[in-house]
Scaffold this motif. Sequence first.
Motif, PDB file in Angstrom:
ATOM      1  N   ASP A   1     -41.783 -19.377 -12.669  1.00 46.80           N
ATOM      2  CA  ASP A   1     -41.209 -18.032 -12.746  1.00 46.80           C
ATOM      3  C   ASP A   1     -39.966 -17.913 -11.869  1.00 46.80           C
ATOM      4  OD1 ASP A   1     -43.142 -17.225 -14.515  1.00 46.80           O
ATOM      5  OD2 ASP A   1     -44.396 -16.231 -13.004  1.00 46.80           O
TER       6      ASP A   1
ATOM      7  N   ARG B   1     -37.063 -19.761 -13.703  1.00 41.40           N
ATOM      8  CA  ARG B   1     -36.567 -19.023 -14.865  1.00 41.40           C
ATOM      9  C   ARG B   1     -35.752 -17.798 -14.434  1.00 41.40           C
ATOM     10  NH1 ARG B   1     -41.653 -20.424 -17.359  1.00 41.40           N
ATOM     11  NH2 ARG B   1     -42.623 -18.565 -16.443  1.00 41.40           N
ATOM     12  N   SER B   2     -36.260 -17.063 -13.469  1.00 39.98           N
ATOM     13  CA  SER B   2     -35.545 -15.863 -13.028  1.00 39.98           C
ATOM     14  C   SER B   2     -34.273 -16.229 -12.269  1.00 39.98           C
ATOM     15  CB  SER B   2     -36.456 -14.989 -12.167  1.00 39.98           C
ATOM     16  OG  SER B   2     -36.988 -15.705 -11.066  1.00 39.98           O
TER      17      SER B   2
ATOM     18  N   LYS C   1     -39.677  -9.576 -15.358  1.00 35.08           N
ATOM     19  CA  LYS C   1     -40.309 -10.499 -16.308  1.00 35.08           C
ATOM     20  C   LYS C   1     -39.875 -10.219 -17.750  1.00 35.08           C
ATOM     21  CE  LYS C   1     -44.212 -11.495 -13.270  1.00 35.08           C
ATOM     22  NZ  LYS C   1     -43.683 -12.786 -12.867  1.00 35.08           N
ATOM     23  N   GLU C   2     -40.826  -9.881 -18.641  1.00 30.68           N
ATOM     24  CA  GLU C   2     -40.492  -9.728 -20.061  1.00 30.68           C
ATOM     25  C   GLU C   2     -39.581  -8.532 -20.329  1.00 30.68           C
ATOM     26  OE1 GLU C   2     -43.628  -9.814 -18.916  1.00 30.68           O
ATOM     27  OE2 GLU C   2     -44.153 -11.899 -19.391  1.00 30.68           O
ATOM     28  N   GLN C   3     -39.509  -7.592 -19.372  1.00 31.32           N
ATOM     29  CA  GLN C   3     -38.675  -6.403 -19.575  1.00 31.32           C
ATOM     30  C   GLN C   3     -37.190  -6.674 -19.308  1.00 31.32           C
ATOM     31  OE1 GLN C   3     -41.876  -6.022 -18.037  1.00 31.32           O
ATOM     32  NE2 GLN C   3     -42.443  -5.441 -20.129  1.00 31.32           N
ATOM     33  N   TYR C   4     -36.868  -7.843 -18.771  1.00 30.79           N
ATOM     34  CA  TYR C   4     -35.461  -8.157 -18.476  1.00 30.79           C
ATOM     35  C   TYR C   4     -34.678  -8.287 -19.772  1.00 30.79           C
ATOM     36  CZ  TYR C   4     -31.338 -10.745 -16.970  1.00 30.79           C
ATOM     37  OH  TYR C   4     -30.046 -11.165 -16.747  1.00 30.79           O
ATOM     38  N   ARG C   5     -33.571  -7.547 -19.844  1.00 28.75           N
ATOM     39  CA  ARG C   5     -32.759  -7.539 -21.066  1.00 28.75           C
ATOM     40  C   ARG C   5     -31.308  -7.943 -20.777  1.00 28.75           C
ATOM     41  NH1 ARG C   5     -37.045  -7.692 -22.672  1.00 28.75           N
ATOM     42  NH2 ARG C   5     -38.165  -6.326 -24.144  1.00 28.75           N
TER      43      ARG C   5
END
Length: 454
Positions: A68, A71-72, A195-199
């Motif tokens: 994580d 990736r971030s 996490k998954e909310q990153y746009r």
Amino acid sequence: MSSASVKRISECFIKPLNDLSPEAKQPIHFTPFELSTLNINYSQKGLLFAKPLPSENQDFSITAYLDDLRRSLSATLDHFYLLAGRLATRKEENPASYVIYLDPVKGPGVKFIYATVDTTVSDILQPGDVPLVVRSFFDLDEAISHDGHTQPLLSIQVTELVDGIFIGGSVNHMVADGTSFWHFMGAWSEIFKSKEQYRGSISRPPVIKPWVLDGYDPIISLPYTHHDQFIERREVPPFKERFFHFSSTSVSKLKAKANSEYNTTKISSLQAVIALLWRSVTRVRRLPDETETSCRLMISNRRRINPPLSDDYFGNPIHVVRGTATAGDLMAHGLGWAAFRLHEAVINHNDTVVRNGVKSWLRNPVIYKMSQMTADKNYVHVGSSPRFDMYGCEFGLGKAVAARSGCMNKGDGKITMYPGREGGGSMDVEICFASSQHMMDIECDEEFIDALRT
């Protein structure tokens, strides 16, 4: 704990998640603020976290956590892409020029290290001197800014303790000052938590556009033909470092005392605390009354320039300002007098002073050498800031239990400022001494200890 050693398990390089735009691939040219620091060591700062407690449903997985983080970090480098680049030098003979710049597409990216150590959070936070093992929580020891030609501009080391995680960053000081480093860390933490909310967007995008003095060429040619003409390396001198905590109450009382003594309201909390440190360090050094001593402060030029730069300006637009006094005057005149000397040094560092300093440097470019900067042994040098939002960087582990730094850019009389973990204007102060006796003496200094007690 004294025998604990850090073991590096793996390392890799992280690049931006997406391809850079044509504009982002263009060379970034440095300002005089940054070029003058080619001999300065990398800055090393990091955060110590407690591991999550095991739950009935799921235990903490370091493998998943590292994935994580990687990736971030890659997503964060889409915004802070220059940290994944390398320095480059362009030489021309006719006319002669020697230009050092940042190439965003050169190099393998940001270095990412995973390491382990058989020690605990409480070992790191034990009273007394900071354990030497903390210095091994950072990469790129001894590297100077010029080494960014062959070394990464940023190296992240994640060290797993028995019951904790330390995330340490070593960043090239030409590329980022403390304001910019903690801006990056905050953005990385923000993306990690989303996490998954990153746009693809962040709350504070960096401003990557070097400041240029009106009427001057943004491309600066240095008066050299080879880096051997200005590079200087030196060994880190032996020193001890220890933390002291100023509660919000003690800070408020120091500020009130300093202003009352000097019959003013202009002295800030930070100036009052630093004045106390300047006086206490000078006192334990037992300098003769006629000896001159100085207190040097690293100061950002972002708000000194007119029009001001954005707080999100990414770079290293800093200068050193100083208050000076003889040891006798510093001791005789009290806290308020010392604090007002620092206030004057800060307030007088305005747009005119900054611009005149830059013009003077452009007429005669100078690459600072640490041996010249540290020739005076009676100074106190203050770095970092309690205003940096260090504890806002959580990386999914909650608020850090402590902030720590590496051994670079330190020595006798170096003071590093941190926000207190509880906030509210509290401060943590790291003091470095070459002498063990001086460290013991400051813990017995009446003025200093009285301030800590309140």
